[in-house]
Design an enzyme around this catalytic site. Structure first.
Site, PDB file in Angstrom:
ATOM      1  N   PHE A 116      70.929  12.486  -3.982  1.00  0.00           N
ATOM      2  CA  PHE A 116      69.524  12.873  -3.976  1.00  0.00           C
ATOM      3  C   PHE A 116      69.421  14.334  -3.572  1.00  0.00           C
ATOM      4  CE2 PHE A 116      65.167  11.266  -4.033  1.00  0.00           C
ATOM      5  CZ  PHE A 116      65.325  10.132  -4.818  1.00  0.00           C
ATOM      6  N   GLN A 240      54.136  19.495  -0.363  1.00  0.00           N
ATOM      7  CA  GLN A 240      55.283  19.443  -1.279  1.00  0.00           C
ATOM      8  C   GLN A 240      54.839  19.159  -2.710  1.00  0.00           C
ATOM      9  OE1 GLN A 240      58.458  16.094  -1.389  1.00  0.00           O
ATOM     10  NE2 GLN A 240      59.421  17.866  -0.458  1.00  0.00           N
ATOM     11  N   HIS A 242      56.395  17.857  -6.067  1.00  0.00           N
ATOM     12  CA  HIS A 242      57.584  17.197  -6.621  1.00  0.00           C
ATOM     13  C   HIS A 242      57.867  17.786  -7.997  1.00  0.00           C
ATOM     14  CE1 HIS A 242      60.309  14.113  -8.028  1.00  0.00           C
ATOM     15  NE2 HIS A 242      60.290  13.533  -6.849  1.00  0.00           N
ATOM     16  N   LEU A 252      54.630  10.206 -10.955  1.00  0.00           N
ATOM     17  CA  LEU A 252      55.958  10.534 -10.443  1.00  0.00           C
ATOM     18  C   LEU A 252      57.084   9.972 -11.306  1.00  0.00           C
ATOM     19  CD1 LEU A 252      57.408  11.780  -7.944  1.00  0.00           C
ATOM     20  CD2 LEU A 252      57.397   9.499  -6.957  1.00  0.00           C
ATOM     21  N   GLU A 255      63.291  11.519  -8.362  1.00  0.00           N
ATOM     22  CA  GLU A 255      64.456  12.400  -8.238  1.00  0.00           C
ATOM     23  C   GLU A 255      65.750  11.613  -8.470  1.00  0.00           C
ATOM     24  OE1 GLU A 255      65.719  14.925  -4.417  1.00  0.00           O
ATOM     25  OE2 GLU A 255      63.654  15.152  -5.032  1.00  0.00           O
ATOM     26  N   ARG A 286      63.284  20.042  -3.291  1.00  0.00           N
ATOM     27  CA  ARG A 286      62.161  19.979  -4.224  1.00  0.00           C
ATOM     28  C   ARG A 286      61.392  21.289  -4.344  1.00  0.00           C
ATOM     29  NH1 ARG A 286      60.085  13.914  -2.487  1.00  0.00           N
ATOM     30  NH2 ARG A 286      61.753  12.803  -3.588  1.00  0.00           N
ATOM     31  N   HIS A 353      52.602  16.154  -4.169  1.00  0.00           N
ATOM     32  CA  HIS A 353      53.277  14.894  -3.846  1.00  0.00           C
ATOM     33  C   HIS A 353      53.145  14.453  -2.394  1.00  0.00           C
ATOM     34  CE1 HIS A 353      56.153  11.690  -4.255  1.00  0.00           C
ATOM     35  NE2 HIS A 353      57.037  12.256  -3.462  1.00  0.00           N
ATOM     36  N   ARG A 394      59.960  18.493   2.822  1.00  0.00           N
ATOM     37  CA  ARG A 394      60.640  17.219   3.078  1.00  0.00           C
ATOM     38  C   ARG A 394      61.747  16.992   2.070  1.00  0.00           C
ATOM     39  NH1 ARG A 394      60.346  12.413   0.784  1.00  0.00           N
ATOM     40  NH2 ARG A 394      58.351  12.652  -0.316  1.00  0.00           N
TER      41      ARG A 394
END
Length: 584
Positions: A116, A240, A242, A252, A255, A286, A353, A394
């Site tokens: 990730f 954030q 994404h 979404l 990831e 991100r 996000h 994050r």
């Protein structure tokens, strides 16, 4: 108006709220108030996984996870909180496994793990398999598992109860928690819940953006309730984006698709992330990937007739791998875009996000009234809170971890507080503020429509406060929001009834979004540097001398009742990692 009395009241029934409820119910008489049926909470939209250094697939340890979290958050992370998060991650995953969560498995029967963004081995050497997952519907599985365990523990739910106010009362010069006021959607009746301890776990506030992965209900109700009662909000400028939302829709696409080998490509078919993050490429954090995508678009390498998106390419992956590991997002591509991901790349663009900022708390999930003073009996966990374990950005899979680790801590600590303290007397006319608010909106005959003001808010935030920001765009956002707040005073609702009046509640939610958008824009304007999710084109570098600190925003009310925002700052907790340049 009905009055209820409980030891612990939890606001919100997503991952953090239900994890807290499982612990609190064992130790105190607990009520969970939720504006949605629990399994419709937004935790269910999380796809990719939950990080923990189990080392089931390859070597890993919690210290590497801590380093990645701190570096990923551009060194604004409170490092003591990050250490708690990563150390307790392992037990958090195993607890869910014991509760019955169906994780994907290795051939040996252990919990499988995948790569990730931003998660590395040995302090940045290469990508590591750290994300524990259940296909691409991990959040959905967590939500269902926690709900089943709440039912098993006998948790009391009040479904479709909107919490609209927090009750605080000064006792011996100290603001203490007295309870909350909620609106019952089915009847339009107000309920006062007197409680020794209150936990806010009400989620984020991403609906002030137009292109967002956030559900319609994520309107910052918890943050706004605390804000109106004079409590600060921390680091609200950090939001954030994404990298992979469905083009124009913002839905979404996990990831985990890139963790399984998906590649981002521009109109020339080039794997452009090799230029921005040579070591971990498409699995960079991100904020960096979102900026890279917009840079490609700005420099003329975007895809489509308008050049306004790039592609997520999964066509080189075997169909059986997509079916087993990414069934939901491949279905999304077929449903929303009419695209077959086996053979065609998927058009994507960054989507709003996750809020890194929120109600400030310490490591025990206790809410802070300033940099150090705890509000007795008030707790917060999950996206509504700012521990600050995510800093300026994050890492993917750390949010499902955050809700479990700090949701559990909030539940245990709130119940312990309730066991040792008595109820605080309710203020005089506890529902007065909410009655006045609802009556003003219901009886108003203004010309403004809620949907028009909300659309204007979302458009200015998308245009002026998204991935790239400047002093000029942020000033425009602040001016627009203040003008919209004036228009909001002239809002009327069509539905004057009491039962299931969603029109009325959308008007209340819009008021929350306007308040929080203003705090976000004002905080962003004052932070004259670029860090994590906050990128200023007029201040493109990180400034550790002047801005290695958390923003604390306070709502000030003057003698005439006019409100303004005062900014203060809080030091960052550093334990073992000194700030360094962020390269991947």
């Amino acid at each position: 108006m009905q009055v209820h009395q409980y030891d612990t009241v939890i606001v919100g029934a997503g991952g953090a709220g239900m994890r807290a409820a499982i612990e609190a119910t064992k130790r105190s008489r607990t009520a969970v108030l939720t504006k949605l049926y629990p399994t419709r909470s937004h935790t269910g939209a999380a796809q990719g996984g939950m990080a923990a250094a189990l080392a089931n697939v390859e070597e890993d340890n919690w210290e590497w996870h801590t380093f990645d979290t701190v570096k990923g958050g551009d060194y604004l992370v409170d490092q003591d909180a990050a250490e708690i998060l990563t150390k307790e991650a392992i037990d958090a995953v195993l607890d869910l496994e014991k509760m019955g969560l169906p994780f994907n498995r290795t051939p040996e029967g252990r919990i499988d793990q995948r790569r990730f963004g931003g998660h590395t081995r040995n302090h940045g050497e290469a990508a590591v398999r750290r994300s524990c997952y259940a296909a691409d519907r991990t959040g959905h599985m967590i939500l269902q598992t926690l709900y089943q365990n709440c039912v098993k523990e006998g948790v009391e739910f009040f479904n479709e109860f909107y919490v609209l106010d927090l009750l605080l009362r000064e006792v011996d010069g100290v603001k203490r928690t007295a309870g909350v006021v909620a609106y019952e959607l089915a009847t339009g009746e107000l309920h006062v819940f007197q409680a020794k301890a209150v936990i806010f776990a009400s989620g984020g506030n991403g609906k002030f953006f137009k292109v967002t992965s956030n559900a319609h209900t994520l309107t910052g109700d918890g943050q706004a309730a605390a804000w109106r009662r004079g409590l600060p909000l921390e680091d609200m400028e950090f939001f954030q984006f994404h990298p992979t939302g469905i083009w124009r829709m913002g839905i979404l696409l996990t990831e985990g698709a890139r963790g399984e080998g998906g590649i981002l490509r521009n109109k020339d078919g080039e794997r452009f992330m090799e230029r921005y993050a040579p070591t971990i490429k498409d699995l960079a954090p991100r904020d960096m990937v979102s900026r890279a995508i917009y840079t490609e678009i700005r420099e003329g390498r975007g895809c489509g007739p308008d050049g306004d998106h790039v592609y997520l390419d999964l066509t080189h992956l075997p169909p059986e791998q997509l079916d087993a590991k990414l069934p939901d997002i491949t279905e999304f591509a077929r449903t929303y875009l009419g695209i077959e991901p086996y053979t065609d790349p998927i058009p994507i663009q960054p989507t709003a996000h996750y809020a890194m900022g929120g109600i400030p708390t310490n490591n025990d999930a206790e809410v802070l009234a300033d940099n150090t003073t705890v509000v007795p009996g008030l707790y917060a966990a999950g996206e509504v809170a700012c521990v600050s374990v995510h800093g300026a950005n994050r890492l993917g899979t750390n949010s499902l971890l955050d809700i479990n680790v700090f949701g559990r801590r909030a539940g245990i600590n709130a119940a312990a507080y309730a066991a040792e303290n008595d109820h605080v007397e309710l203020p005089e006319n506890p529902a007065g503020f909410v009655e006045e608010l609802l009556e003003r909106l219901r009886s108003g005959d203004g010309s403004e429509r809620v949907s028009d003001v909300r659309t204007a808010l979302q458009e200015t935030m998308d245009k002026n406060a998204m991935v790239y920001r400047t002093e000029a765009t942020l000033k425009e956002a602040v001016e627009d929001i203040r003008a919209l707040k004036e228009r909001y005073k002239n809002v009327s609702v069509m539905d004057k009834g009491k039962r299931y009046n969603t029109d009325l509640l959308e008007a209340v939610e819009l008021g929350n979004l306007l308040e929080l958008a203003e705090v976000t824009a004002v905080s962003a304007l004052a932070r004259q540097e670029s860090r994590g999710g906050h990128f200023r084109e007029d201040y493109p570098t990180r400034d550790d001398v002047n801005f290695m600190r958390h923003t604390m925003a306070y709502r000030e009310v003057d003698a005439d009742g006019q409100t303004s925002i005062r900014l203060d700052y809080k030091p960052v907790v550093q334990t073992r990692y000194q700030p360094m340049e962020r390269k991947y």
